[in-house]
Design an enzyme around this catalytic site. Structure first.
Site, PDB file in Angstrom:
ATOM      1  CE  LYS A  15      -3.917  -1.984   2.542  1.00 33.81           C
ATOM      2  NZ  LYS A  15      -4.764  -1.874   3.752  1.00 33.81           N
ATOM      3  CB  SER A  45     -14.335 -10.513   6.411  1.00 31.84           C
ATOM      4  OG  SER A  45     -15.492 -10.207   7.152  1.00 31.84           O
ATOM      5  N   GLY A  69     -14.033  -8.029   2.011  1.00 33.20           N
ATOM      6  CA  GLY A  69     -13.423  -8.035   0.682  1.00 33.20           C
ATOM      7  C   GLY A  69     -12.861  -6.706   0.224  1.00 33.20           C
TER       8      GLY A  69
END
Length: 300
Positions: free
Chosen positions: A184, A214, A216
């Protein structure tokens, strides 16, 4: 040895019974009007080792698991092995704030009341199994995932972060593909860029491998970015497909395909981890035989 499948894990339990070459039993599971669980294993007796396959998430599945253990013991099962494909509460493995419950340890303590062996699949932190006083083994789904994608033309296997590189590396080794992790980079206060750390994704068929999907959000952002970077295709796969809050529908819009293993049964749980669980069960059984022989020789 027999395999008993709980309501959350019928398909996986049946696969496991086939892998082990043993009998499969489907118990009678029902709910009373007030929501309480009713469990009955419709056998005269179980003069054998029983493997119970059932998730401990959500809470209703945990209660069912405990009742299945007791029902098997009540029928005379010699030993109970609990196979918990998705181990709920594993993320609360320490008291992060004063006054919190140590949830993972509570779950382990409950399971070992009647179970001598415990098998999990990609548990959030394997160290929680150290609290289990019997034989405990965490199975990796990566070999099954790698086998599934052989011949699918995957060029690049990506971990969602550096901490998940081992899982991606295991999958990449089976497939024979390059491996990297997503990184990131914050471009502004609101804009974040996600891209492979070392490998160019242009014109490549990328596979993002995660343990749990979960909501996404991370996968969705990564898939969109990879498409912008010129990836030919983006496929997402995980061990545990929770797919909360419409995540599966959203991921289908940004990914070419989405898959999960059958630890949690859903529309895309087409990858069976039964072969890996069977290896763990056989290994535990072999270890126990050796221990028994040593005990007999020493007179204990």
């Amino acid at each position: 040895m027999i395999v008993i499948g709980g309501s959350s894990s019928k398909a996986l339990a049946q696969d496991l019974a086939k892998e082990l070459g043993v009998r499969y039993i489907q118990p009678n599971i029902a709910r009373f009007p007030d929501g309480e669980c009713y469990v009955r294993i419709e056998e005269e007796d179980i003069d054998d080792e029983a493997i119970i396959v059932q998730n401990s998430h959500p809470d209703s599945n945990l209660v069912e698991l405990l009742l299945l253990q007791d029902a098997a013991v009540g029928l005379g099962a010699r030993k109970i092995t609990s196979v918990v494909p998705y181990f709920g509460y594993a993320r609360q493995d320490e008291r992060f704030k004063k006054g919190e419950a140590l949830s993972a340890k509570v779950m382990v303590n409950l399971m070992e009341m009647t179970s001598k062996r415990l098998v999990t699949v990609d548990v959030h932190k394997p160290i929680v199994l150290d609290w289990f006083h019997g034989a405990a083994h965490d199975v990796h789904a990566a070999p099954s995932i790698g086998d599934f994608f052989k011949g699918h033309g995957i060029d690049l296997v990506l971990a969602p972060d550096e901490g998940a590189m081992q899982r991606a590396a295991e999958v990449g080794k089976v497939i024979g593909a390059e491996v990297d992790h997503l990184e990131k980079t914050r471009l502004s206060g609101e804009l974040v860029r996600m891209a492979p750390k070392n490998v160019d994704a242009k014109d490549k068929n990328a596979l993002i491998v995660d343990d749990i999907i979960s909501t996404g959000g991370t996968i969705e952002a990564a898939a969109n970015q990879l498409k912008i970077m010129g990836a030919r295709s983006v496929t997402a796969v995980c061990t545990h497909g929770l797919f909360a809050k419409g995540a599966l529908d959203r991921l289908r819009k940004c990914c070419n395909a989405v898959y999960s293993t059958n630890t949690i049964e859903n529309d895309v749980s087409v990858i069976s981890v039964a072969p890996q669980i069977a290896k763990a069960v056989r290994k535990q059984k072999k270890t126990n035989r050796l221990t028994d022989k040593i005990s007999l020789r020493s007179g204990k």
